[in-house]
Scaffold this motif. Structure first.
Motif, PDB file in Angstrom:
ATOM      1  N   LYS A 437     -11.473  -1.051   8.397  1.00  0.00           N
ATOM      2  CA  LYS A 437     -10.659  -2.224   8.721  1.00  0.00           C
ATOM      3  C   LYS A 437     -10.793  -3.278   7.633  1.00  0.00           C
ATOM      4  CE  LYS A 437     -10.387  -5.855  12.265  1.00  0.00           C
ATOM      5  NZ  LYS A 437     -10.995  -6.344  13.524  1.00  0.00           N
ATOM      6  N   SER A 445      -5.205  -7.230  10.652  1.00  0.00           N
ATOM      7  CA  SER A 445      -5.999  -6.424   9.726  1.00  0.00           C
ATOM      8  C   SER A 445      -5.150  -5.278   9.208  1.00  0.00           C
ATOM      9  CB  SER A 445      -7.259  -5.878  10.412  1.00  0.00           C
ATOM     10  OG  SER A 445      -6.909  -5.025  11.490  1.00  0.00           O
ATOM     11  N   CYS A 446      -5.580  -4.710   8.083  1.00  0.00           N
ATOM     12  CA  CYS A 446      -4.897  -3.576   7.463  1.00  0.00           C
ATOM     13  C   CYS A 446      -5.887  -2.425   7.367  1.00  0.00           C
ATOM     14  CB  CYS A 446      -4.379  -3.970   6.079  1.00  0.00           C
ATOM     15  SG  CYS A 446      -3.436  -2.676   5.234  1.00  0.00           S
ATOM     16  N   ARG A 447      -5.382  -1.213   7.531  1.00  0.00           N
ATOM     17  CA  ARG A 447      -6.260  -0.046   7.525  1.00  0.00           C
ATOM     18  C   ARG A 447      -5.539   1.129   6.866  1.00  0.00           C
ATOM     19  NH1 ARG A 447     -10.405   0.877  11.570  1.00  0.00           N
ATOM     20  NH2 ARG A 447      -9.389  -0.740  12.818  1.00  0.00           N
ATOM     21  N   PHE A 519      -0.611   3.244   5.588  1.00  0.00           N
ATOM     22  CA  PHE A 519      -1.200   1.912   5.714  1.00  0.00           C
ATOM     23  C   PHE A 519      -0.644   1.290   6.997  1.00  0.00           C
ATOM     24  CE2 PHE A 519      -2.045   2.917   1.441  1.00  0.00           C
ATOM     25  CZ  PHE A 519      -2.924   2.005   0.876  1.00  0.00           C
ATOM     26  N   LEU A 521      -0.648  -1.995   9.871  1.00  0.00           N
ATOM     27  CA  LEU A 521      -0.979  -3.377  10.213  1.00  0.00           C
ATOM     28  C   LEU A 521      -1.379  -3.393  11.680  1.00  0.00           C
ATOM     29  CD1 LEU A 521      -0.956  -6.439   9.387  1.00  0.00           C
ATOM     30  CD2 LEU A 521       1.351  -6.513  10.366  1.00  0.00           C
ATOM     31  N   ARG A 560       3.137  -9.309   5.917  1.00  0.00           N
ATOM     32  CA  ARG A 560       1.679  -9.189   6.029  1.00  0.00           C
ATOM     33  C   ARG A 560       1.207  -7.809   5.577  1.00  0.00           C
ATOM     34  NH1 ARG A 560       2.940 -12.234  10.781  1.00  0.00           N
ATOM     35  NH2 ARG A 560       1.873 -14.255  10.797  1.00  0.00           N
ATOM     36  N   LEU A 561       1.908  -6.767   6.032  1.00  0.00           N
ATOM     37  CA  LEU A 561       1.499  -5.411   5.664  1.00  0.00           C
ATOM     38  C   LEU A 561       1.643  -5.187   4.167  1.00  0.00           C
ATOM     39  CD1 LEU A 561       0.600  -2.557   6.320  1.00  0.00           C
ATOM     40  CD2 LEU A 561       2.960  -1.999   6.933  1.00  0.00           C
ATOM     41  N   GLY A 564      -1.196  -6.720   2.368  1.00  0.00           N
ATOM     42  CA  GLY A 564      -2.416  -5.930   2.487  1.00  0.00           C
ATOM     43  C   GLY A 564      -2.398  -4.704   1.593  1.00  0.00           C
ATOM     44  N   ILE A 565      -1.236  -4.052   1.491  1.00  0.00           N
ATOM     45  CA  ILE A 565      -1.100  -2.870   0.631  1.00  0.00           C
ATOM     46  C   ILE A 565      -1.359  -3.240  -0.825  1.00  0.00           C
ATOM     47  CG2 ILE A 565       0.553  -1.181  -0.269  1.00  0.00           C
ATOM     48  CD1 ILE A 565       1.876  -1.215   2.515  1.00  0.00           C
TER      49      ILE A 565
END
Length: 669
Positions: A437, A445-447, A519, A521, A560-561, A564-565
């Motif tokens: 995470k 959060s991004c995973r 990926f 979100l 947002r995603l 994060g990427i």
């Protein structure tokens, strides 16, 4: 059907009583206008279904601004938009039940679906069905036209073949592979659900998912566990109960404070070990933990759903692909002598067909661009065979790598091979990031997750990590299916989105999607948005799909995603992110998201890389910032109202800001 809800029981009795006064259903409803007549038939069928235990619910339907009726059987399995379809399923169930009763020699009771007062004749039922006039030609006519056309084409080819061969001085050993039929059909189109181009027929049977997309919802949907089932958080030895709760689709409802927690936070709240949370939550009544519930859910999928490799037969009259591996379109194509891949000569920038053995970039060494290493052939101690890099998926001669002359120095303990040290380091860093995470702003959060195949040993990927990744991958696939219409390749029959998300391979290079990561979100345990990313070494990464759930669109989730990427890719020293984009959205990607068209040298670079492309799209690239914080990334990606500047006629190619299609391809006429 619009606006219809479950009628009170008393009203249904009145309808039934009035129907008994008529000698037959035909006399009952053969009066009044056609519209009133259809409404009476529909009401009668609804009464029959409700008496049999069916439920009529109101739900939003894609592309419509009102609630529509959905017919749900007593079992709760399946749902139908059409009242006639629901009635057909009901009658079929009654008939099979009666046949089963006769087979077991039991006296059959008169059911609500048997002929009698509740039976609707086929003649009356047909009045609700649409009458479509088919102006198409018959099969016989089409076959005659096809034969006639084939004969003309054959004559044209024979008359032009000699002059073309003489003009180009091409050897008879090589001919262009014809992919003209593929070109007429057009490329694979990527359409968001609810877009203007979707069409009414494409949404039949699709009902929007109204709950949160979590692994717990996934378990409930597959009937692995029941909603409101009791859970117990235990210690590592499973001998002491630390906390109790009740399972919901949103999370676990704690018994001590009545708050709903994600699985990890529930275990932490109870003071249990958080390193393996699914092992330490027991399901009351099943005598098992959540980890094994997730394993059972994954195994419940059919073999075809869990298939990891899709072999395409090359033992046919036409063993080659019918689509260019560079632009994704059909036409006259040159065939590789080492694999089924085909290409346009213009995409390869070839002016004449090669007369000798020719191999594509995927069948040649990435360093020397040759299929065989002539220097190595003269030296018995040097391996001249081509190896495949486990990270960038490109072929290479071990002796051609600029960083090493020894294969063992760039191989991992798990048996993976790498063309150079940078690919090995990238592979190891990605492995360390898997399922970890990464906190973004606020509660998001991004995973990174990836489908872990059954043949991967537990020494490489631990059981808990494998189960969590595969479970979240299944949820991510449901999210993608919610965002996009299925894309089925016409040559191979492969579902592109499904195979990309599930990291599936194929002997057709164009359909080989191994190496894709997803990926996601998240907010708590809920998956809100997802994107598919494949990293081709440190040079570049491609992102063909990115989508957000319908209920969260226009809320900046895609932004947002994407932030994060970019943060994660830049931390891995990946130089740029490449996306395919349709013409109408190029300005949006460039002005709002910081992407730019590829220059000449960059176009040459990507031609040697196998990427997922769609006809009618162009590639855009964005340099990735190095070592920036999540807040800086998010500030650099401020794109509020990103699509407000698009003309109304162009917005049909993409649903909205948060259902961005990196490759939103259109049909080619």
């Amino acid at each position: 059907e619009k606006g219809e809800i479950k009628a009170p029981k008393g009203n249904r009795k009145e309808v039934k009583a009035s129907s008994l006064k008529s000698s037959s259903p035909s006399e009952q409803i053969n009066t009044g206008s056609l519209r009133e007549e259809k409404q009476k038939i529909s009401d009668q069928i609804k009464g029959i279904l409700q008496d049999a235990g069916w439920t009529i619910d109101l739900r939003p339907r894609n592309g419509r601004n009102y609630l529509d009726s959905v017919y749900i059987p007593p079992s709760g399995k399946g749902s139908y938009w059409s009242v006639t379809k629901a009635y057909a399923v009901f009658v079929e169930g009654m008939e099979s039940e009666q046949k089963g009763g006769k087979k077991n020699q039991r006296p059959s009771k008169k059911s609500v679906g048997s002929p009698g007062k509740n039976h609707v004749s086929e003649e009356i039922l047909s009045k609700l069905k649409r009458i479509v006039v088919n102006k198409r030609r018959t099969k016989v006519e089409l076959q005659k036209l096809k034969k006639k056309k084939h004969g003309l084409l054959k004559k044209q080819k024979s008359s032009k073949g000699k002059s073309r061969e003489k003009r180009n001085k091409i050897s008879n050993s090589r001919k262009l592979h014809s992919g003209s039929e593929r070109k007429k059909r057009g490329g694979c189109a990527l359409l968001a659900r609810g877009s203007n181009k979707e069409g009414g027929s494409s949404t039949n049977g699709f009902v929007p998912y109204e709950w949160k997309r979590t692994v717990l919802s996934w378990l409930i949907d597959l009937d692995i566990i029941c909603i409101n089932a009791k859970l117990k958080c235990v210690d590592e030895t499973h001998s002491k109960i630390l906390l109790e709760g009740v399972i919901t689709r949103d999370g676990i409802n704690c018994s001590c404070c009545s708050k709903v927690y994600p699985v990890l936070e529930f275990v932490a709240h109870g003071g249990g070990p958080v390193s393996k949370p699914y092992r330490n939550v027991l399901v009351d009544g099943l005598d098992t933990d959540l980890l094994h519930c997730l394993i059972n859910a994954w195994d419940k999928q059919s073999d075809s759903e869990r298939q990891a490799f899709f072999p395409i037969s090359t033992e046919t009259d036409d063993p080659n692909d019918d689509t260019c591996g560079i632009c994704g379109d059909g036409g006259n194509l040159i065939c590789c002598d080492g694999c089924p891949s085909t290409f346009h000569m213009s995409c390869l920038e070839l002016e004449a067909l090669p007369s000798d053995d020719w191999r594509c970039a995927k069948c040649s060494c990435k360093f020397c661009q040759e299929h065989s290493n002539q220097d190595a052939q003269d030296n018995a101690e040097v391996d001249s065979s081509l190896c495949t890099c486990s990270q960038c998926e490109e072929k290479y001669h071990p002796g051609c790598s600029p960083e090493t002359t020894n294969t063992s120095s760039v191989s991992s303990q798990a048996g993976n091979l790498f063309c150079q040290q940078s690919c090995r380091l990238l592979f190891e860093e990605l492995h360390n990031l898997l399922a970890v995470k990464k906190d973004l702003e606020s509660e998001f959060s991004c995973r990174i997750i990836q489908r872990i195949h059954e043949d991967v040993p537990e020494t490489a990927v631990a059981l808990d990590e494998r189960v969590e990744c595969n479970s979240k991958i299944a949820v991510a696939l449901s999210l993608m299916d919610e965002c996009f219409l299925p894309i089925v390749d016409q040559r191979t029959g492969i579902n592109l989105i499904r195979n990309v998300v599930y990291n599936c391979g194929s002997n057709f290079v164009r359909m080989d999607f191994r190496g894709f990561y997803i990926f996601v979100l998240e907010r708590g345990d809920e998956i809100i948005a997802a994107a598919s990313v494949r990293i081709h070494g440190t040079k570049l990464a491609e992102m063909p799909f990115i989508g957000t759930r319908n209920m969260y669109r226009h809320q900046g989730m895609c932004r947002r995603l994407l932030g994060g990427i970019e943060m994660i890719l830049s931390s891995l020293n990946v130089e740029k992110l490449i996306i395919p984009a349709i013409t109408e959205l190029v300005d949006t990607w460039t002005s709002k998201f910081g992407f730019s068209p590829l220059d000449v040298s960059q176009k040459q670079e990507v031609k040697s890389i196998s990427m997922l492309v769609f006809p009618g799209t162009g590639l855009l690239q964005k340099p990735l910032l190095k070592k920036t914080s999540p807040e800086e990334h998010l500030r650099s990606q401020e794109v509020d109202g990103v699509f407000s500047e698009l003309e109304s006629g162009k917005t049909s190619h993409v649903a909205n800001e948060d259902s961005l299609c990196s490759a939103n391809a259109e049909n080619q006429d």
